[in-house]
Design an enzyme around this catalytic site. Structure first.
Site, PDB file in Angstrom:
ATOM      1  N   LYS A   1      -4.741  -1.658  15.155  1.00  0.00           N
ATOM      2  CA  LYS A   1      -4.289  -0.886  16.310  1.00  0.00           C
ATOM      3  C   LYS A   1      -5.298  -0.972  17.451  1.00  0.00           C
ATOM      4  CE  LYS A   1      -1.387   2.385  13.768  1.00  0.00           C
ATOM      5  NZ  LYS A   1      -1.593   1.921  12.403  1.00  0.00           N
TER       6      LYS A   1
ATOM      7  N   GLU B   1       0.834  -1.205   0.000  1.00  0.00           N
ATOM      8  CA  GLU B   1       0.000   0.000   0.000  1.00  0.00           C
ATOM      9  C   GLU B   1       0.868   1.255   0.000  1.00  0.00           C
ATOM     10  OE1 GLU B   1      -1.413   1.788   3.609  1.00  0.00           O
ATOM     11  OE2 GLU B   1      -1.337  -0.177   4.582  1.00  0.00           O
TER      12      GLU B   1
END
Length: 319
Positions: A158, A24
């Site tokens: 996260k 990405e």
């Protein structure tokens, strides 16, 4: 929408049935500070090439979705100040307006699959945000993975997100989840969370076999390989827990809700860990790319014949 531009080295590798890994570009444009971002981008591509794998960093360049960036394009993504952040819904707008943008997990997955790439290494997934039960606020990564035949190597998501709700959503959406040599779902900054994974794999050949059998069954959803950051490189547990608690309390004091919460939590995390979270972030991505290289190599061997690089109907869709 403009046609997909696939770099010559990527197309040659795909046509020859050689391993390719998608990367990405949001990490480069928005996830790391300059000039470290350009250095890390080059390091990740070199890491793959050293293992006989062709890297395919993905972005939109002047409106054209591009799979495999030349050095000038990679520098533009890393250095320009007006690079847009593009999820799936943003791709046609960026194309029509001739914009340059970095692709999220969702957009990278979509474009990689259209190019015929089956393995994608990233840092962490987006997921259900805290308070999801009230706001239904979740990343487009989840629904995109539910309908995109790609294997994503990540370190979970996260801890600022709702990990439990995210795992429930992945199950509901039919996304296959594998733990890479672990029975515990990783927590991005931390090697493990309180949540278990149902299926554990020990090597790349097992992942490739899962991919092949998913194709045989006609599944069009992703396989997520949850790869924990090595314990020696994870964030200190006490520091992580203290900063997370302070960040959540700070968001509550400010009355932040919905989409305003996550940017605030990330900013607080990066500031209060004095750069430690950044180093863990880089270690996470480096580790995931290494695992992805092995999986892509095993997938190339599993697919067998030249030109076979993905699920039926995906290879050759780049035109």
């Amino acid at each position: 929408m403009r046609g997909l531009a696939v770099a010559d080295e990527v197309r040659v590798a795909l046509d020859a049935g050689r391993p390719v890994v998608a990367l990405e570009s949001t990490l480069i444009a928005h996830g790391l500070p300059r000039p470290r971002n350009r250095e890390v981008a080059a390091e990740l591509e070199t890491l793959l090439r050293d293992r006989g794998v062709t890297p395919a960093t993905i972005a939109v360049i002047d409106g054209t979705p591009t799979v495999g960036l030349c050095p000038d394009a990679l520098s533009a993504i890393a250095e320009a100040s007006d690079v847009a952040k593009l999820s799936v819904r943003d791709l046609p707008v960026a194309s029509a307006l001739h914009r340059t943008g970095a692709t999220t997990v969702a957009a990278t997955s979509l474009l990689a699959a259209r190019a015929g790439i089956r393995v994608f290494a990233t840092g962490g997934l987006g997921g259900a945000h805290r308070g999801w039960a009230d706001s239904a606020d979740e990343s487009a990564d989840l629904v995109t993975l539910a309908r995109t035949p790609i294997t994503v190597i990540c370190a979970g998501m996260k801890s600022i997100l709702d990990v439990g709700a995210t795992l429930e959503r992945l199950e509901t959406l039919g996304v296959t989840l594998l733990g890479w040599r672990t029975n515990s779902f990783p927590g991005f900054y931390l090697s493990r969370t309180e949540f278990a994974v149902d299926w554990r794999v020990e090597d790349a050949r097992q992942v490739a076999a899962v991919m092949a059998d998913a194709d045989t069954l006609g599944l069009r959803s992703a396989v997520v390989v949850a790869n924990p950051v090595p314990e020696a490189e994870q964030l200190d547990h006490d520091l992580h827990d203290r900063v997370l608690a302070e960040a959540l309390a700070g968001a509550a004091r400010r009355g932040l809700r919905g989409k305003a919460v996550t940017p605030f939590l990330l900013e607080t995390f990066h500031r209060e860990t004095a750069g430690a979270s950044l180093e863990t972030n880089i270690a996470v991505v480096r580790n995931n790319v290494t695992v992805a290289a092995g999986i892509a190599t095993a997938w190339a061997a599993e697919a067998g014949a030249p030109g076979v690089s993905g699920a039926p109907g995906v290879n050759g869709a780049a035109g």
